[in-house]
Write a protein that holds these residues in place. Structure first.
Motif, PDB file in Angstrom:
ATOM      1  N   SER A  57       1.089  -0.681   0.201  1.00 31.45           N
ATOM      2  CA  SER A  57       0.241  -0.070   0.396  1.00 31.45           C
ATOM      3  C   SER A  57       1.193   1.077   0.337  1.00 31.45           C
ATOM      4  O   SER A  57       0.762   2.093  -1.191  1.00 31.45           O
ATOM      5  CB  SER A  57      -0.695  -0.152   1.393  1.00 31.45           C
ATOM      6  OG  SER A  57      -2.138   1.591   0.979  1.00 31.45           O
ATOM      7  N   ILE A 107      -6.656   0.487  -0.603  1.00 31.32           N
ATOM      8  CA  ILE A 107      -6.721   0.186   0.525  1.00 31.32           C
ATOM      9  C   ILE A 107      -7.062   1.411   1.459  1.00 31.32           C
ATOM     10  O   ILE A 107      -6.106   2.295   1.403  1.00 31.32           O
ATOM     11  CB  ILE A 107      -5.449  -0.114   1.237  1.00 31.32           C
ATOM     12  CG1 ILE A 107      -5.398  -1.631   0.855  1.00 31.32           C
ATOM     13  CG2 ILE A 107      -5.509  -0.133   2.846  1.00 31.32           C
ATOM     14  CD1 ILE A 107      -4.109  -2.126   1.042  1.00 31.32           C
ATOM     15  N   ARG A 108      -8.481   1.756   1.680  1.00 32.15           N
ATOM     16  CA  ARG A 108      -8.745   2.611   2.077  1.00 32.15           C
ATOM     17  C   ARG A 108      -9.517   2.592   3.797  1.00 32.15           C
ATOM     18  O   ARG A 108     -10.437   1.598   3.634  1.00 32.15           O
ATOM     19  CB  ARG A 108     -10.137   3.305   1.613  1.00 32.15           C
ATOM     20  CG  ARG A 108      -9.244   3.807  -0.221  1.00 32.15           C
ATOM     21  CD  ARG A 108      -8.779   5.212   0.155  1.00 32.15           C
ATOM     22  NE  ARG A 108      -7.765   5.825  -0.841  1.00 32.15           N
ATOM     23  CZ  ARG A 108      -6.702   5.932   0.029  1.00 32.15           C
ATOM     24  NH1 ARG A 108      -6.359   5.180   1.326  1.00 32.15           N
ATOM     25  NH2 ARG A 108      -5.162   5.968  -1.243  1.00 32.15           N
ATOM     26  N   ALA A 132      -1.701   6.041   9.895  1.00 32.97           N
ATOM     27  CA  ALA A 132      -2.512   6.313   9.543  1.00 32.97           C
ATOM     28  C   ALA A 132      -2.946   5.371   8.076  1.00 32.97           C
ATOM     29  O   ALA A 132      -3.899   4.604   8.531  1.00 32.97           O
ATOM     30  CB  ALA A 132      -2.524   7.645   8.266  1.00 32.97           C
ATOM     31  N   LEU A 133      -1.374   4.734   7.683  1.00 29.58           N
ATOM     32  CA  LEU A 133      -1.875   3.463   7.167  1.00 29.58           C
ATOM     33  C   LEU A 133      -1.986   2.486   7.318  1.00 29.58           C
ATOM     34  O   LEU A 133      -2.584   1.629   7.301  1.00 29.58           O
ATOM     35  CB  LEU A 133      -0.060   3.723   6.700  1.00 29.58           C
ATOM     36  CG  LEU A 133      -0.186   2.339   5.606  1.00 29.58           C
ATOM     37  CD1 LEU A 133      -0.329   2.334   3.987  1.00 29.58           C
ATOM     38  CD2 LEU A 133       1.651   2.818   4.429  1.00 29.58           C
ATOM     39  N   ARG A 135      -3.778   2.018   9.846  1.00 26.07           N
ATOM     40  CA  ARG A 135      -4.992   1.440  10.105  1.00 26.07           C
ATOM     41  C   ARG A 135      -5.804   1.777   9.097  1.00 26.07           C
ATOM     42  O   ARG A 135      -6.523   0.823   9.196  1.00 26.07           O
ATOM     43  CB  ARG A 135      -6.042   3.455  10.773  1.00 26.07           C
ATOM     44  CG  ARG A 135      -5.256   3.630  11.843  1.00 26.07           C
ATOM     45  CD  ARG A 135      -6.033   3.907  13.421  1.00 26.07           C
ATOM     46  NE  ARG A 135      -7.549   4.696  12.591  1.00 26.07           N
ATOM     47  CZ  ARG A 135      -8.855   5.305  12.623  1.00 26.07           C
ATOM     48  NH1 ARG A 135      -8.045   6.145  13.943  1.00 26.07           N
ATOM     49  NH2 ARG A 135      -9.708   5.302  12.576  1.00 26.07           N
ATOM     50  N   ARG A 136      -5.578   2.165   8.157  1.00 28.39           N
ATOM     51  CA  ARG A 136      -6.633   2.020   6.839  1.00 28.39           C
ATOM     52  C   ARG A 136      -5.849  -0.187   6.588  1.00 28.39           C
ATOM     53  O   ARG A 136      -7.071  -0.416   6.129  1.00 28.39           O
ATOM     54  CB  ARG A 136      -5.401   2.422   5.523  1.00 28.39           C
ATOM     55  CG  ARG A 136      -5.668   3.811   5.911  1.00 28.39           C
ATOM     56  CD  ARG A 136      -5.673   4.602   4.315  1.00 28.39           C
ATOM     57  NE  ARG A 136      -4.346   4.391   3.521  1.00 28.39           N
ATOM     58  CZ  ARG A 136      -3.112   4.621   2.792  1.00 28.39           C
ATOM     59  NH1 ARG A 136      -3.710   5.493   2.373  1.00 28.39           N
ATOM     60  NH2 ARG A 136      -2.560   4.553   2.568  1.00 28.39           N
ATOM     61  N   GLY A 183      -8.337  -1.332   8.252  1.00 24.70           N
ATOM     62  CA  GLY A 183      -9.852  -1.235   8.324  1.00 24.70           C
ATOM     63  C   GLY A 183     -10.342  -2.572   6.923  1.00 24.70           C
ATOM     64  O   GLY A 183     -11.034  -2.583   7.450  1.00 24.70           O
TER      65      GLY A 183
END
Lengths: 132, 132
Positions: A15, A131-132, B103-104, B106-107, B110
DNA sequence: ATTAATGCAACAATGGTTGTTACATTAAAG
DNA sequence: CTTTAATGTAACAACCATTGTTGCATTAAT
């Protein structure tokens, strides 16, 4: 890092790479970002390379790069490259106590394989660029 | 036995029970059929009992029985009772190196949670009486 | 009172994963 | 051509989850 770190590390790295696909990254860089060890990174990324998802260059100014556009790498590609088999159990080489028991074994294994397949199918619907 | 034996053992046992739902089985019987140990069986089935899928009776002529009709026990019930979390990683308590990295993280988490949910949904579509 | 079951704690054995060190190989840079 | 900086790989230790096992308290039918 804990359990399932291979898949997690792989997705993390890919990612990240998807954000700037042409940049070459060293395993040391990647390890720093992921909070692990360069050798561990090479171990995991090596499998992705075998599957044709990444390329690596040795020597000075070498490193790792995506082998194709991030929109063309699905989570299923990654999962299969790592040979995870999360759901389906490996072969159960227990002695078939009786034939009824053996048949039951086969049925359970069949269901688990089916579930695994549907998992892979779901994974195939998302790419690493999504990937969000 | 190897990996993922909890889920495998649970499905094996439940599927067997589904063939004759009123019969009471001892952990020793079940262990024999599954090729493992009575204590291991009690461990796994104990979780299924906590989730309301099985009942157990202590003492002479005690044992295990389905708590409801096999058509009303899905593979998702079993999976969730065992608290497996095959896909999603547990919490990654690594220090957030930088905010971008966080943040990555978390993505990725998720996405894995999302995949896990779709797995459970799929499991919910099959009951233990349908293991074929 | 005896028998036969679960419940549970404690511990050893096993096995897979991760982290680490070390070193050979490779290729660019100076 | 030497230096530098990267991958590739083997070997090994540390860790951790799971499984197997023993032992015993508890419970309930006989």
């Amino acid at each position: 890092m804990k359990r399932n770190s291979r898949l997690s590390l792989a997705l993390h790295t890919l990612s990240h790479m998807a954000d700037d696909p042409d940049r070459v990254r060293t395993s040391a860089d990647i390890a720093d970002h992921a909070g692990t060890n360069p050798v561990v990174v090479r171990r995991v990324l090596g499998r992705l390379r075998e599957a044709g998802l990444l390329t690596s260059e040795k020597g000075h100014s070498g490193g790792w790069k995506l082998a194709r556009k991030p929109e063309r790498i699905t989570l299923a590609d990654v999962y299969l490259a790592l040979d995870e088999s999360l759901v389906a159990t490996a072969n159960e080489d227990s002695d078939p106590v009786c034939s009824v028991e053996y048949a039951l074994h086969r049925r359970v294994s069949g269901v688990l394989r089916e579930i695994e397949q549907s998992l892979v199918k779901r994974l195939g619907e998302t790419t690493i660029s999504e990937i969000r």
